[in-house]
Scaffold this motif. Structure first.
Motif, PDB file in Angstrom:
ATOM      1  N   ARG A 266      -9.516   0.014  10.438  1.00  0.00           N
ATOM      2  CA  ARG A 266      -9.511   1.412  10.852  1.00  0.00           C
ATOM      3  C   ARG A 266      -8.646   1.602  12.099  1.00  0.00           C
ATOM      4  NH1 ARG A 266     -11.805   5.051  14.031  1.00  0.00           N
ATOM      5  NH2 ARG A 266     -13.090   3.615  15.203  1.00  0.00           N
ATOM      6  N   ARG A 267      -8.676   0.640  12.993  1.00  0.00           N
ATOM      7  CA  ARG A 267      -7.904   0.731  14.239  1.00  0.00           C
ATOM      8  C   ARG A 267      -6.480   0.205  14.090  1.00  0.00           C
ATOM      9  NH1 ARG A 267     -11.471   0.062  19.465  1.00  0.00           N
ATOM     10  NH2 ARG A 267     -13.379   1.060  18.754  1.00  0.00           N
ATOM     11  N   GLY A 268      -6.137  -0.282  12.907  1.00  0.00           N
ATOM     12  CA  GLY A 268      -4.777  -0.759  12.669  1.00  0.00           C
ATOM     13  C   GLY A 268      -4.528  -2.184  13.092  1.00  0.00           C
ATOM     14  N   LEU A 269      -5.581  -2.949  13.353  1.00  0.00           N
ATOM     15  CA  LEU A 269      -5.410  -4.347  13.750  1.00  0.00           C
ATOM     16  C   LEU A 269      -5.211  -5.259  12.549  1.00  0.00           C
ATOM     17  CD1 LEU A 269      -8.214  -4.494  16.468  1.00  0.00           C
ATOM     18  CD2 LEU A 269      -5.754  -4.163  16.805  1.00  0.00           C
ATOM     19  N   LEU A 270      -5.654  -4.829  11.376  1.00  0.00           N
ATOM     20  CA  LEU A 270      -5.462  -5.551  10.115  1.00  0.00           C
ATOM     21  C   LEU A 270      -4.763  -4.624   9.141  1.00  0.00           C
ATOM     22  CD1 LEU A 270      -8.881  -7.305   9.348  1.00  0.00           C
ATOM     23  CD2 LEU A 270      -6.729  -8.395   9.939  1.00  0.00           C
ATOM     24  N   ALA A 271      -4.044  -5.211   8.217  1.00  0.00           N
ATOM     25  CA  ALA A 271      -3.417  -4.406   7.170  1.00  0.00           C
ATOM     26  C   ALA A 271      -4.513  -3.747   6.341  1.00  0.00           C
ATOM     27  CB  ALA A 271      -2.555  -5.299   6.283  1.00  0.00           C
ATOM     28  N   PRO A 272      -4.266  -2.536   5.877  1.00  0.00           N
ATOM     29  CA  PRO A 272      -5.288  -1.866   5.072  1.00  0.00           C
ATOM     30  C   PRO A 272      -5.562  -2.621   3.779  1.00  0.00           C
ATOM     31  CG  PRO A 272      -3.301  -0.510   5.247  1.00  0.00           C
ATOM     32  CD  PRO A 272      -3.082  -1.739   6.055  1.00  0.00           C
ATOM     33  N   LYS A 273      -6.789  -2.583   3.361  1.00  0.00           N
ATOM     34  CA  LYS A 273      -7.180  -3.231   2.115  1.00  0.00           C
ATOM     35  C   LYS A 273      -6.937  -2.228   0.995  1.00  0.00           C
ATOM     36  CE  LYS A 273     -11.033  -5.812   0.169  1.00  0.00           C
ATOM     37  NZ  LYS A 273     -12.400  -6.237   0.381  1.00  0.00           N
ATOM     38  N   HIS A 274      -6.074  -2.588   0.078  1.00  0.00           N
ATOM     39  CA  HIS A 274      -5.720  -1.668  -1.001  1.00  0.00           C
ATOM     40  C   HIS A 274      -6.629  -1.878  -2.202  1.00  0.00           C
ATOM     41  CE1 HIS A 274      -2.198  -0.345   1.119  1.00  0.00           C
ATOM     42  NE2 HIS A 274      -1.836  -1.594   1.313  1.00  0.00           N
ATOM     43  N   SER A 275      -6.957  -0.781  -2.831  1.00  0.00           N
ATOM     44  CA  SER A 275      -7.785  -0.856  -4.029  1.00  0.00           C
ATOM     45  C   SER A 275      -6.933  -1.362  -5.186  1.00  0.00           C
ATOM     46  CB  SER A 275      -8.360   0.516  -4.367  1.00  0.00           C
ATOM     47  OG  SER A 275      -7.320   1.367  -4.810  1.00  0.00           O
TER      48      SER A 275
ATOM     49  N   ARG B 238      -2.826  -0.909  -5.910  1.00  0.00           N
ATOM     50  CA  ARG B 238      -1.925  -2.028  -6.198  1.00  0.00           C
ATOM     51  C   ARG B 238      -1.236  -1.828  -7.543  1.00  0.00           C
ATOM     52  NH1 ARG B 238      -6.435  -5.018  -4.369  1.00  0.00           N
ATOM     53  NH2 ARG B 238      -6.841  -5.715  -6.499  1.00  0.00           N
ATOM     54  N   MET B 239      -1.974  -1.322  -8.533  1.00  0.00           N
ATOM     55  CA  MET B 239      -1.388  -1.091  -9.862  1.00  0.00           C
ATOM     56  C   MET B 239      -0.327   0.014  -9.794  1.00  0.00           C
ATOM     57  SD  MET B 239      -2.651  -3.292 -11.886  1.00  0.00           S
ATOM     58  CE  MET B 239      -2.449  -2.707 -13.543  1.00  0.00           C
ATOM     59  N   ARG B 240      -0.593   1.082  -9.044  1.00  0.00           N
ATOM     60  CA  ARG B 240       0.395   2.160  -8.905  1.00  0.00           C
ATOM     61  C   ARG B 240       1.660   1.641  -8.218  1.00  0.00           C
ATOM     62  NH1 ARG B 240      -4.226   5.144  -8.570  1.00  0.00           N
ATOM     63  NH2 ARG B 240      -4.529   4.865  -6.340  1.00  0.00           N
ATOM     64  N   ALA B 241       1.493   0.821  -7.190  1.00  0.00           N
ATOM     65  CA  ALA B 241       2.650   0.262  -6.487  1.00  0.00           C
ATOM     66  C   ALA B 241       3.453  -0.650  -7.423  1.00  0.00           C
ATOM     67  CB  ALA B 241       2.197  -0.511  -5.246  1.00  0.00           C
ATOM     68  N   ALA B 242       2.773  -1.451  -8.223  1.00  0.00           N
ATOM     69  CA  ALA B 242       3.459  -2.330  -9.171  1.00  0.00           C
ATOM     70  C   ALA B 242       4.193  -1.507 -10.229  1.00  0.00           C
ATOM     71  CB  ALA B 242       2.458  -3.278  -9.836  1.00  0.00           C
ATOM     72  N   ALA B 243       3.572  -0.425 -10.703  1.00  0.00           N
ATOM     73  CA  ALA B 243       4.216   0.439 -11.704  1.00  0.00           C
ATOM     74  C   ALA B 243       5.468   1.084 -11.116  1.00  0.00           C
ATOM     75  CB  ALA B 243       3.232   1.501 -12.188  1.00  0.00           C
ATOM     76  N   GLU B 244       5.392   1.525  -9.870  1.00  0.00           N
ATOM     77  CA  GLU B 244       6.551   2.124  -9.208  1.00  0.00           C
ATOM     78  C   GLU B 244       7.672   1.107  -9.053  1.00  0.00           C
ATOM     79  OE1 GLU B 244       9.115   4.705  -7.588  1.00  0.00           O
ATOM     80  OE2 GLU B 244       7.192   5.236  -8.483  1.00  0.00           O
ATOM     81  N   GLN B 245       7.301  -0.122  -8.720  1.00  0.00           N
ATOM     82  CA  GLN B 245       8.289  -1.186  -8.565  1.00  0.00           C
ATOM     83  C   GLN B 245       8.971  -1.479  -9.904  1.00  0.00           C
ATOM     84  OE1 GLN B 245       6.551  -4.856  -7.163  1.00  0.00           O
ATOM     85  NE2 GLN B 245       8.372  -5.349  -5.986  1.00  0.00           N
ATOM     86  N   MET B 246       8.202  -1.520 -10.987  1.00  0.00           N
ATOM     87  CA  MET B 246       8.775  -1.766 -12.318  1.00  0.00           C
ATOM     88  C   MET B 246       9.667  -0.593 -12.745  1.00  0.00           C
ATOM     89  SD  MET B 246       8.000  -4.753 -13.206  1.00  0.00           S
ATOM     90  CE  MET B 246       8.509  -4.735 -14.898  1.00  0.00           C
ATOM     91  N   ARG B 247       9.239   0.635 -12.482  1.00  0.00           N
ATOM     92  CA  ARG B 247      10.042   1.810 -12.834  1.00  0.00           C
ATOM     93  C   ARG B 247      11.387   1.741 -12.115  1.00  0.00           C
ATOM     94  NH1 ARG B 247       6.436   5.322 -13.252  1.00  0.00           N
ATOM     95  NH2 ARG B 247       5.910   5.473 -11.052  1.00  0.00           N
ATOM     96  N   ASP B 248      11.366   1.405 -10.830  1.00  0.00           N
ATOM     97  CA  ASP B 248      12.593   1.280 -10.063  1.00  0.00           C
ATOM     98  C   ASP B 248      13.486   0.189 -10.648  1.00  0.00           C
ATOM     99  OD1 ASP B 248      14.250   1.850  -7.678  1.00  0.00           O
ATOM    100  OD2 ASP B 248      13.723  -0.218  -7.166  1.00  0.00           O
ATOM    101  N   TYR B 249      12.885  -0.932 -11.028  1.00  0.00           N
ATOM    102  CA  TYR B 249      13.653  -2.033 -11.611  1.00  0.00           C
ATOM    103  C   TYR B 249      14.347  -1.581 -12.890  1.00  0.00           C
ATOM    104  CZ  TYR B 249      14.648  -6.345 -14.144  1.00  0.00           C
ATOM    105  OH  TYR B 249      15.264  -7.330 -14.853  1.00  0.00           O
ATOM    106  N   TYR B 250      13.619  -0.942 -13.791  1.00  0.00           N
ATOM    107  CA  TYR B 250      14.196  -0.543 -15.070  1.00  0.00           C
ATOM    108  C   TYR B 250      15.223   0.579 -14.920  1.00  0.00           C
ATOM    109  CZ  TYR B 250      11.260  -3.667 -17.686  1.00  0.00           C
ATOM    110  OH  TYR B 250      10.680  -4.799 -18.189  1.00  0.00           O
TER     111      TYR B 250
END
Length: 105
Positions: free
Chosen positions: A59-68, A72-84
């Motif tokens: 919450r205070r920014g001392l650790l990277a946020p924990k992603h659900s 993570r799936m949305r980020a991976a899909a965006e990465q694949m879309r960009d690749y293709y």
């Protein structure tokens, strides 16, 4: 004659990580709340304290946020879309084998 067991050395093995005990002072209400949180989560008071420390650090920014998993799936899909959309290898593949056949006439 039996096998001779190796004698274990004194102290902790080198390179191993161990939990460090942390003492805290809390009044009866705080202890009760910790116990209720632990019971609610089906875990120990120590696990609740570890979780609370990490949540506050995030919450205070001392650790990277924990992603659900969904994030993570949305980020991976965006990465694949960009690749293709931008990969030269994909464009070559989409062109198909006919793009490399020389005109036979």
């Amino acid at each position: 004659m039996g096998a001779v067991a190796e004698k274990r050395g004194v102290g902790r093995p080198k390179g191993a990580q161990f939990s460090i005990p942390v003492r805290t002072y809390e009044n009866a209400e705080g202890i009760e709340l910790l116990q209720r949180l632990a019971e609610d989560q089906g875990t120990s008071v120590a696990a609740v304290v570890r979780q609370l420390v990490r949540e506050e650090a995030r919450r205070r920014g001392l650790l990277a946020p924990k992603h659900s998993r969904g994030e993570r799936m949305r980020a991976a899909a965006e990465q694949m879309r960009d690749y293709y959309e931008n990969s030269p290898e994909v464009r070559e593949w989409e062109a198909g084998p006919h793009a490399y056949v020389k005109d036979q006439s």
